[in-house]
Write an enzyme that holds these catalytic residues in place. Structure first.
Site, mmCIF file in Angstrom:
data_model
loop_
_atom_site.group_PDB
_atom_site.id
_atom_site.type_symbol
_atom_site.label_atom_id
_atom_site.label_comp_id
_atom_site.label_asym_id
_atom_site.label_seq_id
_atom_site.Cartn_x
_atom_site.Cartn_y
_atom_site.Cartn_z
ATOM 1 N N THR A 18 2.908 -4.078 2.878
ATOM 2 C CA THR A 18 2.146 -3.412 3.930
ATOM 3 C C THR A 18 0.685 -3.830 3.892
ATOM 4 O OG1 THR A 18 3.629 -1.502 3.878
ATOM 5 C CG2 THR A 18 1.439 -1.161 4.830
ATOM 6 N N LYS A 38 6.163 -15.251 -0.091
ATOM 7 C CA LYS A 38 6.842 -14.289 -0.970
ATOM 8 C C LYS A 38 7.888 -15.122 -1.695
ATOM 9 C CE LYS A 38 8.878 -9.708 -1.267
ATOM 10 N NZ LYS A 38 7.852 -9.191 -2.190
ATOM 11 N N GLU A 117 2.578 -13.057 -2.368
ATOM 12 C CA GLU A 117 2.942 -11.700 -2.776
ATOM 13 C C GLU A 117 3.957 -11.725 -3.910
ATOM 14 O OE1 GLU A 117 5.346 -7.791 -1.415
ATOM 15 O OE2 GLU A 117 4.509 -8.991 0.217
ATOM 16 N N GLY A 118 3.652 -10.988 -4.962
ATOM 17 C CA GLY A 118 4.563 -10.889 -6.091
ATOM 18 C C GLY A 118 5.724 -9.961 -5.799
ATOM 19 N N GLY A 120 7.460 -6.339 -7.409
ATOM 20 C CA GLY A 120 7.239 -5.276 -8.380
ATOM 21 C C GLY A 120 5.801 -5.277 -8.866
ATOM 22 N N ASN A 177 -3.743 2.788 -1.913
ATOM 23 C CA ASN A 177 -2.723 3.051 -0.902
ATOM 24 C C ASN A 177 -2.045 4.387 -1.216
ATOM 25 O OD1 ASN A 177 -1.133 2.515 1.374
ATOM 26 N ND2 ASN A 177 0.492 1.615 0.120
ATOM 27 N N HIS A 178 -2.231 5.355 -0.335
ATOM 28 C CA HIS A 178 -1.738 6.711 -0.598
ATOM 29 C C HIS A 178 -0.238 6.806 -0.306
ATOM 30 C CE1 HIS A 178 -5.493 8.885 -1.522
ATOM 31 N NE2 HIS A 178 -6.042 7.885 -0.843
ATOM 32 N N PRO A 206 -4.560 5.798 4.151
ATOM 33 C CA PRO A 206 -3.864 7.089 4.096
ATOM 34 C C PRO A 206 -2.370 6.909 4.342
ATOM 35 C CG PRO A 206 -4.913 6.825 6.227
ATOM 36 C CD PRO A 206 -5.311 5.624 5.413
ATOM 37 N N LEU A 208 0.520 6.938 6.534
ATOM 38 C CA LEU A 208 0.617 6.806 7.985
ATOM 39 C C LEU A 208 2.068 6.935 8.441
ATOM 40 C CD1 LEU A 208 -1.724 3.694 8.440
ATOM 41 C CD2 LEU A 208 -2.315 6.094 8.867
#
Length: 226
Positions: A18, A38, A117-118, A120, A177-178, A206, A208
């Site tokens: 995200t 990825k 992007e990794g 985990g 990142n909430h 937040p 979302l």
């Protein structure tokens, strides 16, 4: 000059994709060319085009000019489990050399911003002898850390920062990142992280209802990366 970063997280399922897609979106809207890799994705669905991963497709949508799926996600594993276990079960070769070569193919495109992007967290095995974190070391990539804001995040974040530094890599920035809407004392936790993490805070996202790349990008500042 092309900028390249490795995106990792404090754990799995804390929003790496995200955030990565949103950073690419912000750069793309700002007129920059973008690319993503990825290199290995576990948890792919069978389609008429072959195995496809939802996260890799989200990254592909933010690549400009467009990139073929096979470039973005060269190693596709069907089982949504640890990549080294899935690779063994599915008979897939999963090595540092293969993943580094795949990344370099995308780097050759010389995009303004490229994100790898990794999978985990930071210390994820590729096989019996190699870790995914070694890919970032091999490619000499500065790191963007996604901190999943929930109970325990301070410990997870600081340990990850220590591991990144121990591997000789720069922490280029981090994102809060909430992921837990019911987290107690989020502001206090964030303040502690800001005090202890010696890297730019790229944004606080937040929880979302619609966490698409455009919506999340509104909470991020890609400027320190580009």
């Amino acid at each position: 000059m092309s900028k390249r970063y490795f995106v990792t997280g404090t754990d799995t399922e804390i929003g790496k994709t995200t955030i990565a897609a949103a950073l690419l979106h912000a750069a793309r809207v700002g007129g920059l060319s973008t690319a993503a890799v990825k290199p290995v994705a576990a948890g792919c669905e069978r389609t008429s085009d072959g195995l496809r991963n939802e996260d890799a497709l989200a990254l592909q949508a933010e690549c400009s000019p467009a990139l073929a799926y096979e470039l973005i996600n060269p190693i596709t594993l069907e089982a949504a489990i640890a990549p080294h276990i899935a690779a063994k079960e599915e008979g897939a070769a999963l090595t540092l050399e293969i993943l580094a070569g795949a990344c370099l193919q995308v780097f050759d495109r010389e995009r303004d911003l490229t994100l790898v992007e990794g999978a985990g967290g930071w210390r994820v095995p590729l096989n019996d002898d190699e870790l995914l974190s070694e890919l970032a070391v091999e490619l000499k990539l500065p790191v963007v850390l996604v901190v999943g804001m929930r109970l325990g995040c301070i410990n997870h974040a600081l340990l990850t920062c220590e591991a990144i530094a121990a591997d000789g890599l720069q922490l280029a920035g981090w994102v809060a990142n909430h992921v837990d809407p019911d987290m107690s004392r989020p502001d206090e936790n964030l303040a502690t992280l800001q005090q202890l993490i010696k890297a730019p805070l790229l944004g606080r996202v937040p929880r979302l209802d619609n966490a698409d790349a455009a919506s999340v990008a509104a909470y991020l500042d890609v400027t320190p990366l580009v």
